[in-house]
Design a protein around this motif. Structure first.
Motif, short mmCIF file in Angstrom:
data_model
loop_
_atom_site.label_atom_id
_atom_site.label_comp_id
_atom_site.label_asym_id
_atom_site.label_seq_id
_atom_site.Cartn_x
_atom_site.Cartn_y
_atom_site.Cartn_z
N ASP A 1 -22.31 46.50 -48.03
CA ASP A 1 -21.73 46.56 -49.37
C ASP A 1 -21.42 45.20 -49.98
OD1 ASP A 1 -21.71 49.34 -49.46
OD2 ASP A 1 -19.84 49.43 -48.31
N LEU A 2 -21.61 44.14 -49.24
CA LEU A 2 -21.07 42.86 -49.72
C LEU A 2 -21.61 42.46 -51.08
CD1 LEU A 2 -19.04 40.69 -48.98
CD2 LEU A 2 -20.89 39.36 -48.00
N GLU A 3 -22.90 42.65 -51.28
CA GLU A 3 -23.49 42.25 -52.55
C GLU A 3 -22.79 42.94 -53.72
OE1 GLU A 3 -27.72 42.74 -52.56
OE2 GLU A 3 -27.86 42.14 -54.67
N ALA A 4 -22.50 44.22 -53.53
CA ALA A 4 -21.82 44.97 -54.61
C ALA A 4 -20.37 44.54 -54.77
CB ALA A 4 -21.90 46.47 -54.32
N LEU A 5 -19.79 44.04 -53.71
CA LEU A 5 -18.37 43.68 -53.75
C LEU A 5 -18.12 42.29 -54.35
CD1 LEU A 5 -17.43 44.99 -50.21
CD2 LEU A 5 -16.44 45.84 -52.35
N LEU A 6 -19.08 41.41 -54.17
CA LEU A 6 -18.84 39.99 -54.51
C LEU A 6 -18.43 39.73 -55.96
CD1 LEU A 6 -21.56 38.23 -52.32
CD2 LEU A 6 -19.08 38.16 -52.01
N ALA B 1 -13.17 49.32 -49.56
CA ALA B 1 -13.70 49.21 -50.92
C ALA B 1 -15.22 49.10 -50.82
CB ALA B 1 -13.13 47.98 -51.61
N ILE B 2 -15.92 49.84 -51.68
CA ILE B 2 -17.38 49.74 -51.67
C ILE B 2 -17.93 49.29 -53.02
CG2 ILE B 2 -17.71 51.37 -49.76
CD1 ILE B 2 -18.35 53.53 -51.78
N THR B 3 -17.04 49.10 -53.99
CA THR B 3 -17.46 48.52 -55.26
C THR B 3 -16.49 47.40 -55.62
OG1 THR B 3 -16.05 49.93 -56.64
CG2 THR B 3 -18.24 50.80 -56.07
N ALA B 4 -16.92 46.56 -56.55
CA ALA B 4 -16.05 45.47 -57.00
C ALA B 4 -14.77 46.02 -57.61
CB ALA B 4 -16.80 44.59 -58.00
N ASP B 5 -14.88 47.11 -58.34
CA ASP B 5 -13.69 47.70 -58.96
C ASP B 5 -12.70 48.18 -57.90
OD1 ASP B 5 -14.55 47.18 -61.48
OD2 ASP B 5 -15.19 49.23 -61.93
N GLU B 6 -13.23 48.82 -56.88
CA GLU B 6 -12.34 49.29 -55.81
C GLU B 6 -11.66 48.14 -55.10
OE1 GLU B 6 -14.62 53.47 -54.57
OE2 GLU B 6 -14.35 51.88 -53.09
N ALA B 7 -12.37 47.05 -54.94
CA ALA B 7 -11.77 45.87 -54.30
C ALA B 7 -10.63 45.32 -55.17
CB ALA B 7 -12.83 44.81 -54.05
#
Lengths: 590, 590
Positions: free
Chosen positions: A259-264, A233-239
């Motif tokens: 990518d963590l900042e975008a995932l958090l 996953a590279i976006t919060a939505d994908e996660a």
């Protein structure tokens, strides 16, 4: 899966837990963060051998040999667990582990793809277990079920029988990232991978996913295949999408993909956080050297406002549970392995002191124990695994007159991504050669030189005259060059080096980086590796390389699961359509 | 551990997930509670075979054979999972499972103690697997590692070799509740149980705990032994203590111990709730018939103010994860087994419709599928397992002149708990007999009658003239009576019955309850069993029995891990001091 404990130690734990015997090590005067309840409370920690006997006020006996660690109000958290990573070439499985421990990561799970291919399954299996036994942190392995660059006799390395042999080892936890997931989606024909996945489950191991770029529809279908996780996953939505489907979500922050900042923000969209963990997915040596490993990801999460409880859970018990090692790892609790980080407080995940397997292993980021890699019998371990590098004249590198003109070249738009562009060829000698200033001819061969695939790459580095390396995801040989002469020279130097990366700048200066471990890894310390990695990046940048990390470019030019053009055993291929744009040439009968 | 899925079904799931093929069953127009994220959203559920192919809006094809279930706004939650239970004698492993499904519990884990002892390990292992294969819900087993009433050749049933054979079966998840935990705490001598526990971990299975009454210090020591869980907390503090130690906490509400209300405040004292689950730990048939199983525990939690998210998690994904079956059970998600409860809303855990293994199994609490127990070949399965009941004259029951006078009798203060009280004996025939009006002489023998242990029990039921049963935790024969004649008569009737419980009131009326399955279980429907259980309770109450459930009294008078006096193969023993107050008499040489 479990980390085993012999009866003699259990008996000592039982006695010490009841304060009937003295511990080997007592951490006293600190506080303990409880990974199960989220509480923080004052407690001593009594340790016998490599396990925790008691967490709580110690009023029992101390022996003369009992080592005392004064925790002085520090907070004890579990050693961090890295559920999915790769040692890169300038490090190796032992040296990366040593660096990890110094920063509080006391368990790592490695993908065995490249060493397994380089050494062959039988010899590598021996080595993998020897590494796990010698390693300072816990080192486990996951077994690939497919290559990243298709070739003929994959079954020897990836077939059910090969996987089964590996799974007899307690150090193998499951199958590694399923990069070849598009094969699974063919609804008309069962991929042989399906039965490998089920067999893995049958022996109590897990299947790791890798669903980079899968559409929601494909991802939902992949969730039916018996795969446990995805770290792509590279976006919060994908996660969130992955979690909803029941996949464990490994939030990645690697040097290639930060990518963590975008995932958090994803963490705020779910009530439950028990199936989420951090992973570095193989961070480059300088990145690790500068920033750390899992400790860095915790720090990023805390900076972004994630609560202590969630941030530390994602680094400890959650990945241990994902790996099914939660009876042994991921907690400061009785019976668990004594992997403990002492922090000044929970705002600062970099440990002041690290206890690994029951011994004080690092203070203030520096190891205070002997380094296993220094004593490891690398030479014997890798004997016979040196890459067999052919000696080829410049004629081998010229594009034959039969090569398509204009040639479908790979324009490098990111360290790992290429886009197809036509490049006109001009006549040269008895063949052809690209005229573009930023184009390199590429030649990829297997070890032994039984075949050669030729192609053209643009936008690598205008000032790079030639480069040859044994560090490629097909575990072959990659040569890039501005001229056939320079390519032949680079290959020849690589052969003399015995494996690694050699390059010549347009000013005619050579740089060499040796990977004596099967042509895949350096065997020095992590610090030496980080220096070499920086030197390689620096010389490549000086040649004009403008992407994130040139190592990934070398690695992935042979990777047939990344867009758009790649070099494989079949030839120069357009990945999406599986079309061979320019076939490989067979050089020998076998 | 995993519930396996063949490749043909995987291929159908993959096709259906992509809406390339029609599902076998489509639940449409409902909402789905997502066990991973806590979200509720409208979604259809497409099912192939026994697995879920897709959760989400269905726009793909439907076949003529596709079964449609109109969910009409109902909320789908995962089938409930019972991680630790026992079928009681008026039911059996199949009939309890059928009842469970009608109330939404679609997976049960059974302790095999009594059937294993009654049938012998080899024959029972065959039967256990046959039951699991035939069962409507998922039925798994855990293997005992020690008896509840010590006897000579325990190794045959509980030794490492016996355990290992069971663990080759996919239906065995681990070792069962460690009731003999005091043995583990001996710090001077390693209990053989320690290596059995470690061996269990080695094969990827888990060890279930049972730390009733363990002090904090003992509990902390038990947490070092490789045991995963405990279901014996009876207060909120005890539950928190267990969680802190890293034990999975199974919150119990059984008919014997209705502790859930007292335990629930514990949920507010922990940040994390992922290692907590509900268990009924064997609820009596009338209790289940009146109240349900896991559905009842969810309802109790909701009434007490527990959130929907936590209450349903404790009944679904949490126990599935505890059992390491979370890749297959505990979620309404792609690839998971289609065990689905449709609820009118989350306030009402009793399902309007239950889908079990992909088929509509129950509506409004009533099964709508054929009942497997009706077709199960009970007679063949149990052939040769009928209890061998001796025919003994009244002399066998008189207390010999050598018996201590006053006799240390067991005063029943609770269905399962006794306190030691002296009872004077008077001369009778060629022996002695208690003179107290509420005292029964007790005789316990093994099947076959090779030995007899005599004792005295007070406060069972003043109006009970005699009782004989094959339902005891030592899987022997228990006879209680006011006179030697009545005891001999009861034993004789039990022999004619072939196994079960017979009793005579002081008015001379007989009641009989047949347990044709190895003398341990009824083989009728659950409804018949509940009626018989009520009749037994009723006749016992009419005789003056004043404790919760007389079944537990019969079961546990032979249980040497409960206070204070018990009858075992060794004799009439004081449990705490392991003292034989009145030794058993050997009747035969073998």
């Amino acid at each position: 899966m479990a980390v085993f404990c012999d009866t003699a130690l259990r008996l000592r734990l039982i006695a010490t837990a009841q304060e009937l015997a003295a511990p080997d090590l007592l951490v006293r005067g600190g506080r303990v963060w409880n990974v199960y309840t989220g509480e923080i409370a004052p407690a001593d920690i009594a340790i016998c051998g490599d396990r925790i006997a008691k967490v709580g006020s110690w009023t029992g006996p101390l022996a003369e040999a009992t080592q005392l660690v004064e925790a002085d109000g520090h907070v004890a958290v579990p050693g961090y667990v890295e559920p999915h990573t790769h040692p890169w070439p300038f490090a190796n499985p032992l040296s990366l582990g040593e660096m990890a421990v110094s920063r509080g990561t006391t368990c790592l799970v490695y993908d065995q793809l490249m060493l397994n291919l380089a050494m062959g399954p039988d010899r590598f299996l021996e080595l993998a277990q020897a590494i796990s036994r010698a390693s300072l942190p816990h080192v486990f392995w996951v077994a690939r079920t497919a290559s990243q660059s298709r070739f003929g006799n994959e079954d020897k390395f990836f077939g059910a029988a090969a996987i089964r042999r590996q799974f007899e080892s307690e150090f193998y936890l499951g199958s590694a990232e399923m990069t070849r997931w598009p094969d699974l989606l063919d609804a008309t024909r069962a991929s042989p991978l399906l039965s490998v996945l089920e067999e893995t489950r049958r022996v109590g191991k897990f299947n790791d996913g890798h669903f980079a770029g899968a559409s929601p529809r494909k991802l939902a279908a992949l969730a039916t295949t018996g795969i446990r996780s995805c770290h792509e996953a590279i976006t919060a939505d994908e996660a969130l999408e992955r979690l909803r489907l029941g996949l464990w979500v490994l939030l990645r922050n690697s040097s290639l993909r930060e990518d963590l900042e975008a995932l958090l923000p994803f963490l705020e969209s779910t009530t439950f956080h028990d199936r989420i963990a951090f992973t570095t997915d193989g961070a480059a040596e300088p990145h690790v050297d500068d920033l750390g490993l899992i400790d860095h990801l915790i720090a990023l999460a805390l900076e972004a406002g994630v609560s202590h409880n969630i941030a530390y859970r994602l680094a400890t018990l959650n990945p241990a549970t994902f790996l099914r090692l939660d009876e042994d790892l991921g907690a400061v609790a009785p019976g668990r392995i004594a992997n403990i980080n002492l922090l000044s407080n929970l705002d600062h995940p970099s440990p002041k002191l690290v206890i690994c397997r029951g011994q004080v292993a690092a203070r203030d980021g520096h190891l205070v124990v002997p380094v296993p890699s220094a004593d490891f019998p690398w030479t014997e371990a890798y004997a016979g695994s040196a890459p067999d590098i052919p000696e080829w004249g410049e004629d081998r590198f010229i594009l034959p007159a039969s090569a398509p003109n204009p040639f479908p070249a790979a324009n490098l738009v990111h360290a790992a991504i290429t886009r197809e562009v036509p490049v006109p060829l001009a006549a040269k000698g008895n063949g052809q050669w690209p005229s573009a200033a930023d184009a390199h001819v590429l030649a990829v061969a297997d070890r032994g030189g039984h075949w050669i695939t030729r192609g053209i790459v643009k936008n690598v580095a205008a000032g790079l005259e030639a480069l040859a390396t044994t560090y490629t995801t097909n575990v072959g040989i990659l040569v890039l060059g501005k001229s056939p002469q320079a390519m032949a020279q680079a290959l020849s130097r690589l052969k003399r080096l015995g494996g690694g990366t050699v390059l010549m700048t347009s000013a005619g200066e050579w740089a060499e980086f040796s990977f004596p471990m099967a042509g895949i890894h350096a065997n020095g310390s992590f610090a030496e590796g980080a220096r070499a990695a920086r030197a390689f990046q620096s010389v490549m940048r000086a040649c004009g390389y403008c992407h994130s990390d040139p190592k990934y470019t070398l690695l992935f030019l042979t990777c047939d699961m990344l867009p758009e053009l790649r070099a494989t055993e079949a030839g120069w291929v357009r990945v999406k359509t599986n079309q061979i744009l320019y076939p490989a040439e067979r050089l020998t009968a076998d």
